[in-house]
Design a protein around this motif. Sequence first.
Motif, PDB file in Angstrom:
ATOM      1  N   ALA A 159       1.352  -2.145  -3.363  1.00 54.18           N
ATOM      2  CA  ALA A 159       1.686  -3.750  -3.146  1.00 54.18           C
ATOM      3  C   ALA A 159       3.415  -4.061  -3.272  1.00 54.18           C
ATOM      4  CB  ALA A 159       0.957  -4.491  -3.911  1.00 54.18           C
ATOM      5  N   GLY A 160       3.935  -3.499  -4.774  1.00 56.78           N
ATOM      6  CA  GLY A 160       4.903  -3.858  -5.519  1.00 56.78           C
ATOM      7  C   GLY A 160       6.167  -2.976  -4.566  1.00 56.78           C
ATOM      8  N   GLY A 161       6.204  -2.457  -2.653  1.00 57.42           N
ATOM      9  CA  GLY A 161       7.330  -1.533  -2.590  1.00 57.42           C
ATOM     10  C   GLY A 161       7.774   0.089  -3.494  1.00 57.42           C
TER      11      GLY A 161
ATOM     12  N   PHE B 169      -6.767   0.658  -8.863  1.00 53.04           N
ATOM     13  CA  PHE B 169      -5.485  -0.578  -8.709  1.00 53.04           C
ATOM     14  C   PHE B 169      -4.289   0.676  -9.372  1.00 53.04           C
ATOM     15  CE2 PHE B 169      -9.542  -2.572 -10.087  1.00 53.04           C
ATOM     16  CZ  PHE B 169      -9.292  -3.673  -9.388  1.00 53.04           C
ATOM     17  N   ALA B 170      -3.822   1.473 -10.339  1.00 50.13           N
ATOM     18  CA  ALA B 170      -2.323   1.708  -9.921  1.00 50.13           C
ATOM     19  C   ALA B 170      -2.166   2.155  -9.046  1.00 50.13           C
ATOM     20  CB  ALA B 170      -1.839   2.573 -11.175  1.00 50.13           C
ATOM     21  N   LEU B 171      -2.386   2.501  -8.058  1.00 49.80           N
ATOM     22  CA  LEU B 171      -2.345   2.933  -6.465  1.00 49.80           C
ATOM     23  C   LEU B 171      -2.063   1.989  -5.658  1.00 49.80           C
ATOM     24  CD1 LEU B 171      -1.225   5.402  -4.524  1.00 49.80           C
ATOM     25  CD2 LEU B 171      -4.137   5.324  -3.975  1.00 49.80           C
ATOM     26  N   VAL B 172      -2.670   0.655  -6.174  1.00 49.16           N
ATOM     27  CA  VAL B 172      -1.960  -0.053  -4.910  1.00 49.16           C
ATOM     28  C   VAL B 172      -1.188  -0.634  -5.674  1.00 49.16           C
ATOM     29  CG1 VAL B 172      -4.521  -0.091  -3.776  1.00 49.16           C
ATOM     30  CG2 VAL B 172      -4.827  -1.632  -5.697  1.00 49.16           C
TER      31      VAL B 172
ATOM     32  N   ALA C 281      -2.618  -5.404  -0.466  1.00 47.88           N
ATOM     33  CA  ALA C 281      -1.739  -4.491  -0.481  1.00 47.88           C
ATOM     34  C   ALA C 281      -1.233  -4.161   1.168  1.00 47.88           C
ATOM     35  CB  ALA C 281      -1.619  -3.204  -1.356  1.00 47.88           C
ATOM     36  N   GLY C 282      -2.025  -3.932   2.150  1.00 47.38           N
ATOM     37  CA  GLY C 282      -1.904  -3.550   3.132  1.00 47.38           C
ATOM     38  C   GLY C 282      -2.735  -2.396   3.629  1.00 47.38           C
ATOM     39  N   LEU C 283      -3.589  -1.777   2.775  1.00 39.26           N
ATOM     40  CA  LEU C 283      -4.005  -0.640   2.860  1.00 39.26           C
ATOM     41  C   LEU C 283      -6.053  -1.481   3.953  1.00 39.26           C
ATOM     42  CD1 LEU C 283      -3.130  -0.156   0.585  1.00 39.26           C
ATOM     43  CD2 LEU C 283      -5.222   1.489  -0.051  1.00 39.26           C
ATOM     44  N   THR C 284      -6.073  -0.669   4.774  1.00 42.81           N
ATOM     45  CA  THR C 284      -6.665  -0.760   5.878  1.00 42.81           C
ATOM     46  C   THR C 284      -8.409  -0.892   5.192  1.00 42.81           C
ATOM     47  OG1 THR C 284      -7.647   1.546   6.768  1.00 42.81           O
ATOM     48  CG2 THR C 284      -6.042   0.213   7.646  1.00 42.81           C
ATOM     49  N   LEU C 285      -9.830  -1.373   5.707  1.00 41.79           N
ATOM     50  CA  LEU C 285     -11.202  -1.387   5.523  1.00 41.79           C
ATOM     51  C   LEU C 285     -11.248   0.013   4.719  1.00 41.79           C
ATOM     52  CD1 LEU C 285     -13.279  -2.872   5.018  1.00 41.79           C
ATOM     53  CD2 LEU C 285     -14.066  -2.555   7.403  1.00 41.79           C
ATOM     54  N   LEU C 286     -11.392   1.011   5.823  1.00 42.30           N
ATOM     55  CA  LEU C 286     -11.446   2.433   5.223  1.00 42.30           C
ATOM     56  C   LEU C 286     -10.644   3.277   4.422  1.00 42.30           C
ATOM     57  CD1 LEU C 286     -13.077   4.842   6.867  1.00 42.30           C
ATOM     58  CD2 LEU C 286     -11.437   5.344   8.209  1.00 42.30           C
TER      59      LEU C 286
END
Length: 260
Positions: free
Chosen positions: A87-89, A80-83, A59-64
């Motif tokens: 991811a869905g924009g 999961f709801a957040l990412v 979804a584009g989040l960094t490892l940290l």
Amino acid sequence: MAEKTAHPATRDIREDPSAGTAGAGTAGKPEAAVVRDALGVGVAVGLSGFAFGVTSAGAGLTLLQTCALSLLVFTGASQFALVGALAGGGNPFTAAAGAFFLGTRNAFYGLRLSQLLALPRSVKPFAAQWVIDETTAVALAQPDRRSARLGFTVTGLTLYVLWNLTTLLGALGAEAIGDTAAWGLDAAGPAVFLALLAPMLRTATERATAGIAVVLGLGLLPVLPAGVPVLVAALAAPAVLWARGRRVGKQPEQDEETDR
């Protein structure tokens, strides 16, 4: 829901939260059985942290950022709801609101567990981090306070360590795996959540609430921004309770007319 005759120890702890501290060794569940059950739940659910790590990285989040979510938030459905919304924009604030709303259920779990576990005040802030679906389910399934504390601790510790470890591994391996949708890993979190939720829907009111929430959530996905459908789906609970209250209120009136 049909009532069943409870085991004396189970009945005591449900009716009297102070019960279960004495005589736990004789009336309680064997510690080995409690640990076995808790480890089973912790390991089974903890491994799905890998799916979250992969999904979050995709979804584009960094490892940290991915690891911080598991360390600090530690509630799989909300993560999961957040990412998923990101991811869905979806708007970050809308995504965070949806995740927060899902996480509020843990506050209600905490009210029940506070009575059941009766932990020292100095321990409660640390234990609060482990108040989630799985630890609550294991703790409430125990017949006495000693077993409930053991089940809560073992489940929480196992799940917290495994979830964070597999989150890290998933985020690191996201590039090698590629598209999470192609592997179906993006569905692992919701599938685990549904598997935990389904056995709890025992009454008609609970099933009706869940059914309406599903219809609202899925039906509004194509027309509302990501993250918003889950907020609208929450309206199913007050709607069903309102309808149930009206039906119960009309019943006495119908009985009176019948008597006349």
